[in-house]
Design an enzyme around this catalytic site. Structure first.
Site, PDB file in Angstrom:
ATOM      1  N   ASP A 190       0.836  -1.202   0.000  1.00  0.00           N
ATOM      2  CA  ASP A 190       0.000   0.000   0.000  1.00  0.00           C
ATOM      3  C   ASP A 190       0.870   1.250   0.000  1.00  0.00           C
ATOM      4  O   ASP A 190       2.028   1.222   0.440  1.00  0.00           O
ATOM      5  CB  ASP A 190      -0.913   0.022   1.232  1.00  0.00           C
ATOM      6  CG  ASP A 190      -1.976  -1.072   1.205  1.00  0.00           C
ATOM      7  OD1 ASP A 190      -2.300  -1.544   0.103  1.00  0.00           O
ATOM      8  OD2 ASP A 190      -2.458  -1.441   2.291  1.00  0.00           O
ATOM      9  N   TYR A 254       5.580  -8.835   8.409  1.00  0.00           N
ATOM     10  CA  TYR A 254       5.235  -7.428   8.635  1.00  0.00           C
ATOM     11  C   TYR A 254       5.404  -7.069  10.097  1.00  0.00           C
ATOM     12  O   TYR A 254       5.277  -7.927  10.982  1.00  0.00           O
ATOM     13  CB  TYR A 254       3.766  -7.160   8.266  1.00  0.00           C
ATOM     14  CG  TYR A 254       3.366  -7.515   6.867  1.00  0.00           C
ATOM     15  CD1 TYR A 254       3.265  -6.531   5.882  1.00  0.00           C
ATOM     16  CD2 TYR A 254       3.048  -8.831   6.524  1.00  0.00           C
ATOM     17  CE1 TYR A 254       2.868  -6.854   4.592  1.00  0.00           C
ATOM     18  CE2 TYR A 254       2.656  -9.154   5.234  1.00  0.00           C
ATOM     19  CZ  TYR A 254       2.569  -8.162   4.280  1.00  0.00           C
ATOM     20  OH  TYR A 254       2.182  -8.490   2.999  1.00  0.00           O
ATOM     21  N   TYR A 323      -4.328  -9.831   3.495  1.00  0.00           N
ATOM     22  CA  TYR A 323      -4.589  -8.420   3.799  1.00  0.00           C
ATOM     23  C   TYR A 323      -4.343  -8.201   5.295  1.00  0.00           C
ATOM     24  O   TYR A 323      -5.180  -8.562   6.135  1.00  0.00           O
ATOM     25  CB  TYR A 323      -6.028  -8.049   3.433  1.00  0.00           C
ATOM     26  CG  TYR A 323      -6.327  -8.082   1.958  1.00  0.00           C
ATOM     27  CD1 TYR A 323      -5.844  -7.088   1.117  1.00  0.00           C
ATOM     28  CD2 TYR A 323      -7.097  -9.104   1.409  1.00  0.00           C
ATOM     29  CE1 TYR A 323      -6.123  -7.100  -0.250  1.00  0.00           C
ATOM     30  CE2 TYR A 323      -7.382  -9.126   0.043  1.00  0.00           C
ATOM     31  CZ  TYR A 323      -6.892  -8.123  -0.780  1.00  0.00           C
ATOM     32  OH  TYR A 323      -7.167  -8.135  -2.126  1.00  0.00           O
TER      33      TYR A 323
END
Length: 368
Positions: A190, A254, A323
């Site tokens: 993103d 992440y 996601y």
């Protein structure tokens, strides 16, 4: 109802219904025109060529439509399939060999214009990029309000955000005297997410005036504090590595900083850790459903750690295509299970960084 022509249906190995070529959801008839374009291209190749290379210009809109079809079945990408068919068609018509490294020239098939033309052979540079700013897109993001002409909404820049593609591409075009540059990458993050891991890419330089320079010059031009981008592991590759990199999808790790309604209690850590190993059901998030099919995807959380409580911060290792923001928020019930659901109170991701991309096999293939 999404329908495909016979070419796109076979290529994607999908049960979607078949339709006439011109009505195809993905290619709008471009697949059927390829053979005629190959006839025209073969007639333009001059005597003296012993080999040729091929480049295809596939409209971004076509590739975006193809992404929607991937939700129904994964096959060869439209660009990879066009390249394969074009090479076979030109070799048959001309008797020349295909050589993506030392070709005498390049035949460009422009499916946006429906034409084929000859150009100097392109250069391809493989590398990895890191992104240190949360206001940089990956691809060039033209302002929709003015269609790139410049307006108040985009501060008369013509683009909505700076982009990795433009930052690297502009530096490369200046060095090589190239007419254009396009970034092909393995997935994307993103705009507001940082990439501290290094995402694989291939930069395609079209119509370069100069040959292969020392790649350190390109790295030095890009790797400045002001750019917010860093490129490493650079090497020249063939155009065959474009499909290798862009069609590859990797598990990623992440670090996510969160905001939790009512504050983060010590016992909340255990509730989050209980999600380790969970198989998520992720319905297409609200934020992307305007460009993706509304489907439920299964993705697994491979690893999970609590990195901090004030502010709450977690490490997440997840399968490709997960996601992460929605894993935290739950996206109003569209992702289950979720951090919000486990805590019984609202949670959202306020800062996201990619810290590892498990792309080791590329190193084995490319030899870096």
């Amino acid at each position: 109802m999404v329908k495909l022509c016979s070419y796109c249906k076979e290529r994607n190995r999908t049960p979607l219904p078949e339709c006439p070529d011109s009505e195809c959801f993905v290619c709008r008839g471009a697949s059927a025109k390829l053979e005629k374009m190959a006839d025209e291209a073969a007639g333009k190749i001059p005597q003296g060529w012993k080999s040729f290379a091929v480049s295809t210009n596939v409209p971004r809109e076509m590739m975006a439509r193809e992404e929607a079809v991937w939700d129904y079945g994964l096959g060869r990408s439209v660009k990879d399939d066009f390249n394969r068919r074009i090479v076979a068609a030109l070799a048959e018509r001309t008797g020349l060999g295909y050589d993506f490294v030392k070709a005498d020239g390049k035949v460009v098939f422009d499916f946006a214009k429906g034409e084929a033309r000859l150009e100097n052979a392109d250069l391809f540079v493989y590398g990895k990029y890191k992104k240190f700013r949360s206001d940089i897109a990956q691809s060039e993001w033209t302002c929709k309000n003015c269609n790139g002409k410049g307006c108040e909404e985009c501060d008369f820049e013509g683009v909505k955000y700076d982009s990795v593609e433009v930052i690297i591409g502009n530096a490369a075009k200046a060095l090589y005297g190239a007419k254009d540059a396009e970034l092909h990458s393995s997935g994307r993050e993103d705009v507001d997410a940082l990439n501290l891991a290094g995402r694989p890419f291939v930069l395609e330089l079209r119509k370069p005036d100069r040959g292969k320079l020392q790649l350190k010059a390109l790295a030095d031009a890009v790797n400045t504090r002001e750019s917010g981008v860093e490129i490493t592991d650079l090497q020249y590759v063939s155009n065959g590595e474009v499909a290798l990199v862009s069609d590859s999808h990797f598990d990623k790790a992440y670090e996510a900083e969160m905001e939790v309604e009512g504050g983060f209690a010590h016992e909340d850590a255990g509730k989050i850790m209980a999600l380790a190993g969970s198989m998520l059901s992720q319905r297409t998030p609200h934020r992307v459903k305007h460009r993706r099919s509304d489907l439920v995807r299964k993705r697994r959380i491979l690893g999970l750690r609590i990195l901090g409580e004030k502010p709450p911060k977690i490490y997440v290792l997840a399968e490709a295509g997960t996601y992460i923001k929605e894993f935290i928020s739950g996206d109003a019930g569209r992702t289950e299970p979720s951090v919000s659901g486990a805590l019984g109170k609202k949670a959202k991701c306020i800062k996201l960084s990619v810290v590892e991309i498990r792309d080791g096999f590329l190193g084995d293939v490319l030899g870096y």
